[in-house]
Enzyme design. Structure first.
Site, PDB file in Angstrom:
ATOM      1  N   GLY A  14       0.824  -1.208   0.000  1.00  0.00           N
ATOM      2  CA  GLY A  14       0.000   0.000   0.000  1.00  0.00           C
ATOM      3  C   GLY A  14       0.854   1.252   0.000  1.00  0.00           C
ATOM      4  O   GLY A  14       2.093   1.187  -0.068  1.00  0.00           O
ATOM      5  N   THR A  54      -6.455  -3.117  -2.008  1.00  0.00           N
ATOM      6  CA  THR A  54      -6.247  -1.671  -2.226  1.00  0.00           C
ATOM      7  C   THR A  54      -4.769  -1.358  -2.449  1.00  0.00           C
ATOM      8  O   THR A  54      -4.438  -0.274  -2.924  1.00  0.00           O
ATOM      9  CB  THR A  54      -6.795  -0.808  -1.052  1.00  0.00           C
ATOM     10  OG1 THR A  54      -6.146  -1.207   0.153  1.00  0.00           O
ATOM     11  CG2 THR A  54      -8.299  -0.956  -0.905  1.00  0.00           C
ATOM     12  N   GLY A  55      -3.897  -2.278  -2.107  1.00  0.00           N
ATOM     13  CA  GLY A  55      -2.471  -2.121  -2.391  1.00  0.00           C
ATOM     14  C   GLY A  55      -2.194  -2.379  -3.867  1.00  0.00           C
ATOM     15  O   GLY A  55      -3.068  -2.853  -4.596  1.00  0.00           O
ATOM     16  N   TYR A  98     -14.627   1.428   9.795  1.00  0.00           N
ATOM     17  CA  TYR A  98     -13.179   1.673   9.916  1.00  0.00           C
ATOM     18  C   TYR A  98     -12.834   2.080  11.353  1.00  0.00           C
ATOM     19  O   TYR A  98     -11.941   1.505  11.974  1.00  0.00           O
ATOM     20  CB  TYR A  98     -12.774   2.773   8.948  1.00  0.00           C
ATOM     21  CG  TYR A  98     -11.295   3.082   8.897  1.00  0.00           C
ATOM     22  CD1 TYR A  98     -10.386   2.127   8.452  1.00  0.00           C
ATOM     23  CD2 TYR A  98     -10.814   4.336   9.274  1.00  0.00           C
ATOM     24  CE1 TYR A  98      -9.021   2.427   8.383  1.00  0.00           C
ATOM     25  CE2 TYR A  98      -9.458   4.635   9.197  1.00  0.00           C
ATOM     26  CZ  TYR A  98      -8.573   3.678   8.758  1.00  0.00           C
ATOM     27  OH  TYR A  98      -7.229   3.965   8.681  1.00  0.00           O
ATOM     28  N   THR A 107      -2.137  11.671   5.925  1.00  0.00           N
ATOM     29  CA  THR A 107      -0.775  11.610   5.379  1.00  0.00           C
ATOM     30  C   THR A 107      -0.863  11.537   3.858  1.00  0.00           C
ATOM     31  O   THR A 107      -1.803  10.962   3.313  1.00  0.00           O
ATOM     32  CB  THR A 107      -0.043  10.383   5.945  1.00  0.00           C
ATOM     33  OG1 THR A 107      -0.029  10.491   7.367  1.00  0.00           O
ATOM     34  CG2 THR A 107       1.393  10.296   5.442  1.00  0.00           C
ATOM     35  N   ARG A 133      -9.708  10.360  -1.587  1.00  0.00           N
ATOM     36  CA  ARG A 133      -9.386  11.334  -0.555  1.00  0.00           C
ATOM     37  C   ARG A 133      -9.262  12.725  -1.172  1.00  0.00           C
ATOM     38  O   ARG A 133      -8.998  12.878  -2.365  1.00  0.00           O
ATOM     39  CB  ARG A 133      -8.074  10.983   0.111  1.00  0.00           C
ATOM     40  CG  ARG A 133      -8.150   9.786   1.031  1.00  0.00           C
ATOM     41  CD  ARG A 133      -6.774   9.615   1.581  1.00  0.00           C
ATOM     42  NE  ARG A 133      -6.724   8.691   2.663  1.00  0.00           N
ATOM     43  CZ  ARG A 133      -5.997   7.575   2.631  1.00  0.00           C
ATOM     44  NH1 ARG A 133      -5.313   7.264   1.545  1.00  0.00           N
ATOM     45  NH2 ARG A 133      -5.961   6.790   3.674  1.00  0.00           N
TER      46      ARG A 133
HETATM   47  N1  UDP Z   1     -13.378  15.977   0.662  1.00  0.00           N
HETATM   48  C1  UDP Z   1     -13.818  16.907  -0.258  1.00  0.00           C
HETATM   49  N2  UDP Z   1     -13.811  16.566  -1.568  1.00  0.00           N
HETATM   50  C2  UDP Z   1     -13.397  15.360  -2.034  1.00  0.00           C
HETATM   51  C3  UDP Z   1     -12.931  14.419  -1.097  1.00  0.00           C
HETATM   52  C4  UDP Z   1     -12.949  14.761   0.248  1.00  0.00           C
HETATM   53  O1  UDP Z   1     -14.203  18.037   0.098  1.00  0.00           O
HETATM   54  O2  UDP Z   1     -13.434  15.132  -3.264  1.00  0.00           O
HETATM   55  C5  UDP Z   1     -13.398  16.362   2.075  1.00  0.00           C
HETATM   56  C6  UDP Z   1     -13.997  15.308   3.017  1.00  0.00           C
HETATM   57  O3  UDP Z   1     -15.390  15.462   3.116  1.00  0.00           O
HETATM   58  C7  UDP Z   1     -13.279  15.632   4.308  1.00  0.00           C
HETATM   59  C8  UDP Z   1     -11.912  16.141   3.852  1.00  0.00           C
HETATM   60  O4  UDP Z   1     -12.068  16.526   2.506  1.00  0.00           O
HETATM   61  O5  UDP Z   1     -13.934  16.652   5.011  1.00  0.00           O
HETATM   62  C9  UDP Z   1     -10.804  15.099   3.941  1.00  0.00           C
HETATM   63  O6  UDP Z   1     -11.297  13.941   3.357  1.00  0.00           O
HETATM   64  P1  UDP Z   1     -10.413  12.663   3.022  1.00  0.00           P
HETATM   65  O7  UDP Z   1     -11.249  11.770   2.176  1.00  0.00           O
HETATM   66  O8  UDP Z   1      -9.125  13.114   2.476  1.00  0.00           O
HETATM   67  O9  UDP Z   1     -10.120  11.919   4.384  1.00  0.00           O
HETATM   68  P2  UDP Z   1     -10.626  12.019   5.897  1.00  0.00           P
HETATM   69  O10 UDP Z   1      -9.717  13.010   6.515  1.00  0.00           O
HETATM   70  O11 UDP Z   1     -12.061  12.497   5.934  1.00  0.00           O
HETATM   71  O12 UDP Z   1     -10.475  10.665   6.410  1.00  0.00           O
END
Ligand code: UDP
Length: 312
Positions: free
Chosen positions: A13, A38-39, A148, A178, A189
Site C-alpha cells: 500500500g 487496495t495495495g 473503519y 498523510t 481522498r
Molecule cells: N473531501 C472533499 N472533496 C473530495 C474528497 C474529500 O471536500 O473530493 C473532504 C472530506 O469530506 C473531508 C476532507 O475533505 O472533510 C478530507 O477527506 P479525506 O477523504 O481526504 O479523508 P478524511 O480526513 O475524511 O479521512
C-alpha cells in the site's frame, strides 16, 4: 551478523511500501504481505529481486504462516480511504479484527514486537481540539465510517490485551492524514482528488462548505516517526501527524495555485459523520520520540503534484 526480519502487512500500500523501503535501507530483511485489494504491486516492483525482500500475496484475515525468525511486525493492512472502506465494509472490519488477531498470534509465536497502525479516526468527529492521545473520541458505531473507526478501536483494544495478558511487545501509532508519492490518484481522498482535478482543469469538488479542517503530514515525516516509535519504549498510543491545520476550502485554493490550474471550486454534499475538525496534538511524540515533522505542506505538495503529473 544475520539481518533482523520485519514483516509488514499491507506492505504494497501507500504507507506500507514506504515502510518497506525504509526498512530495506536500514538493513533489515523485509517480508511484505498484501492481498492487493487496495495495495498495488507497482509500489514494491523496484524491490523485486532484492535478496532481502520477500512478497507474499495473502489475506491476513486468514492464518498467517511465516517461516523462520521474525523480530518486528508492522501491521498496516486495511482499506484506509473513506470510499475504500465504504466499498469494502466487511473486509475493513475483518482486517481490523480478525487480521489484527492473526498478526498478534504471529507476534506471540515469533516473540516479535508488533506495531499497530491506528488512526485519528479513533477520535471520530472530535469534541476536543486538537486531539490528544488521552481523548477517547466521539464515534458513531453504526455510521458509514463506523466500519473503519470501530475496527481500529477494536484493533487497539486487542493489541493492549495481548500486551497485558501475553506480555507481547506492542506499539500503537495513531496516524493523521498523510500524503505523498504512491497515493492512488483515485482513492477518493481530498488530496489526490483535488490535485488530479486541478491538473485536468476540472471542477474541484469540495464537500460541504469546506470549513472542515484537516492537517496533512508528508509521508517521509510519518515514516520517521513510526521508525522512532517502534524502537522506543512507549506502549500507549502516540499521535503522528503534522499539526499545520487548514480548511478544506483553503486547501483546494492552495492546490489550484500550486498547479496553476483553471479549475473552479464546486460544493457538493458533505458525507455523513465527516469530522468537522482534525489536528494532532504531537506534544507526546515530540517529547518521548524527539520527533517533529520537517516537510512543509507547500514543499510536500510540490513533490506530490510532480508524482501525480507523471501518472497523467
Ligand atoms: N473531501 C472533499 N472533496 C473530495 C474528497 C474529500 O471536500 O473530493 C473532504 C472530506 O469530506 C473531508 C476532507 O475533505 O472533510 C478530507 O477527506 P479525506 O477523504 O481526504 O479523508 P478524511 O480526513 O475524511 O479521512
Amino acid at each position: 551478523m544475520a539481518k533482523e526480519t520485519v514483516v509488514i502487512t499491507g506492505g504494497a500500500g501507500f504507507l506500507g511500501s514506504h515502510l518497506c523501503d525504509k526498512f530495506i535501507n536500514e538493513d533489515f530483511r523485509v517480508v511484505c504481505i498484501d492481498n492487493l485489494i487496495t495495495g498495488n504491486s507497482d509500489n514494491i516492483a523496484h524491490l523485486a529481486g532484492n535478496e532481502n525482500f520477500l512478497f507474499i500475496k495473502h489475506d491476513i484475515t486468514n492464518y498467517i504462516f511465516i517461516a523462520g525468525e521474525v523480530h518486528y511486525i508492522l501491521h498496516f493492512a486495511s482499506p484506509a480511504s473513506p470510499i475504500d472502506y465504504l466499498k469494502l465494509p466487511i473486509q475493513t472490519l475483518k482486517v481490523g479484527a480478525l487480521g489484527t488477531h492473526n498478526v498478534l498470534g504471529l507476534a506471540k509465536e515469533k516473540n516479535a514486537r508488533m506495531l499497530l497502525a491506528s488512526t485519528s479516526e479513533v477520535y471520530g468527529d472530535p469534541k476536543v481540539h486538537p486531539q490528544k492521545e488521552d481523548y477517547w473520541g466521539n464515534v458513531n458505531p453504526i455510521g458509514s465510517r463506523g466500519v473503519y473507526d470501530e475496527a481500529k478501536r477494536f484493533a487497539e483494544a486487542i493489541t493492549m490485551a495481548y500486551h497485558r495478558y501475553h506480555s507481547i511487545e506492542t506499539r500503537i501509532v495513531r496516524i493523521f492524514n498523510t500524503y505523498g508519492t504512491r497515493m492512488r490518484p483515485n482513492d477518493g481522498r481530498a488530496l489526490p482528488t483535488f490535485v488530479m482535478q486541478a491538473l485536468r482543469n476540472k471542477d474541484i469538488t469540495v464537500f460541504g462548505d469546506g470549513s472542515q479542517t484537516r492537517s496533512f503530514c508528508y509521508v517521509s515525516d510519518l515514516v520517521d516517526g513510526i521508525y522512532k516509535l517502534l524502537f522506543s519504549d512507549e506502549i500507549n498510543p502516540v499521535n503522528i501527524g503534522n499539526p499545520d491545520e487548514i480548511t478544506i476550502k483553503e486547501f483546494a485554493e492552495e492546490v489550484i495555485n500550486l498547479t496553476d490550474s483553471n479549475s473552479r471550486i464546486v460544493f457538493e454534499e458533505l458525507p455523513l459523520n465527516d469530522p468537522q475538525v482534525r489536528q494532532p496534538d504531537i506534544g507526546k511524540a515530540k517529547k518521548i520520540l524527539n520527533w517533529n515533522p520537517i516537510v512543509s505542506r507547500i514543499e510536500g505538495l510540490k513533490t506530490t503534484i510532480g508524482y501525480f503529473k507523471s501518472l497523467l
